[in-house]
Design an enzyme around this catalytic site. Structure first.
Site, PDB file in Angstrom:
ATOM      1  CB  THR A  30      -0.926  -0.025   1.232  1.00 26.09           C
ATOM      2  OG1 THR A  30      -1.764  -1.014   1.036  1.00 26.09           O
ATOM      3  CG2 THR A  30      -1.731   1.425   1.337  1.00 26.09           C
ATOM      4  N   GLY A  31       0.297   2.298  -0.682  1.00 25.89           N
ATOM      5  CA  GLY A  31       1.086   3.599  -0.630  1.00 25.89           C
ATOM      6  C   GLY A  31       1.720   4.041  -1.882  1.00 25.89           C
ATOM      7  CB  ALA A  87       9.767   1.067   4.315  1.00 20.01           C
ATOM      8  CG  ASP A  88       6.380   5.395   6.147  1.00 18.20           C
ATOM      9  OD1 ASP A  88       6.169   6.189   5.241  1.00 18.20           O
ATOM     10  OD2 ASP A  88       5.482   4.549   6.812  1.00 18.20           O
ATOM     11  CE  LYS A  98       5.252  -2.009   4.995  1.00 16.77           C
ATOM     12  NZ  LYS A  98       4.974  -1.204   4.160  1.00 16.77           N
ATOM     13  N   GLY A 100       2.755   4.858   7.418  1.00 18.88           N
ATOM     14  CA  GLY A 100       2.577   6.036   6.902  1.00 18.88           C
ATOM     15  C   GLY A 100       1.208   6.287   6.329  1.00 18.88           C
ATOM     16  CD  GLU A 107       1.677  -1.437   4.580  1.00 19.85           C
ATOM     17  OE1 GLU A 107       1.309  -0.702   3.607  1.00 19.85           O
ATOM     18  OE2 GLU A 107       2.282  -1.094   5.630  1.00 19.85           O
ATOM     19  CE  LYS A 125       9.529   7.907   2.161  1.00 20.06           C
ATOM     20  NZ  LYS A 125       9.443   8.145   1.105  1.00 20.06           N
TER      21      LYS A 125
END
Length: 228
Positions: A30-31, A87-88, A98, A100, A107, A125
């Protein structure tokens, strides 16, 4: 979400998709980075790639359906061959922050059932130490103020995530507390301490779950990190 400025994410995501082969069961992250991976998987499915997929969020599931990626119910799932996700933050030991995008629980469920977790990020990141990005913690709504107090006692400042002047609610119907630790010196200890608090569902620390980390750079290059 401005996808046009996400070229390093796109380049890295497209590299990650090269690891997907016919017959695999694939986890869709996701993201903004996972968005590009799903787009690329959609193109490959259109060209004849035979896979089955599961999604980590309603958003990714809808995108997969639009692109014609075959989704299967969890009841038919034994294990996932590869999951591609963003990943953030990622440190030198490939520990991740993760969540965000608010999908950390789904996840983590998918990642923990995957033979491979390929993490795709842009260069911003990659960090020496986790913690600059506020750690998302998914909590049940009931008594969340008490849960927040217990999180504070671990040495962070937890803030309830808001969206459109309302508390943000995850796909699972929970709240997210974004916790400012400044720096997370021992990710595994921090992970365990948070998850021992009643009311916490899970947190965004992914400890030693990544099997590959692919980084996209502004200059258009892509690097697969070596584990230090």
């Amino acid at each position: 979400m401005n996808h046009e400025s996400s070229n390093p994410k796109r380049t890295a995501a497209e590299k990650a998709v090269e690891y997907i082969q016919d017959g695999m069961t694939v986890g869709l992250g996701t993201g903004s980075t996972a968005y590009w991976a799903i787009q690329q998987i959609g193109k490959r499915v259109l060209s004849g790639l035979q896979i089955k997929a599961v999604a980590t969020s309603v958003q990714s599931e809808n995108l997969a359906k639009e692109l014609g990626i075959p989704l299967i119910p969890f009841s038919e799932l034994e294990e996932i061959d590869v999951t591609i996700d963003g990943a953030d933050e990622v440190d030198g030991a490939w520990n991740l922050v993760k969540g965000g995008g608010g999908a950390l629980l789904r996840e983590k469920i998918i990642a923990s059932s995957s033979k491979q977790l390929i993490v795709v990020v842009d260069e911003s990141k990659v960090v020496d130490q986790l913690g600059k990005f506020h750690l998302p913690v998914e909590v049940v709504k009931f008594g969340y103020e008490l849960t927040r107090n217990k999180l504070s006692a671990l040495g962070c400042e937890p803030k309830l995530r808001m969206m459109d002047q309302q508390p943000f609610t995850t796909d699972n119907g929970n709240y997210i507390l974004d916790c400012d630790f400044k720096q997370i010196k021992s990710p595994s200890e921090c992970h365990d301490a948070i998850n021992h608090i009643p009311g916490v569902v899970d947190n965004g620390l992914f400890i030693k779950m990544a099997t590959r980390v692919i980084v996209g750079y502004q200059d258009g290059s892509v690097e697969e990190l070596k584990l230090v």
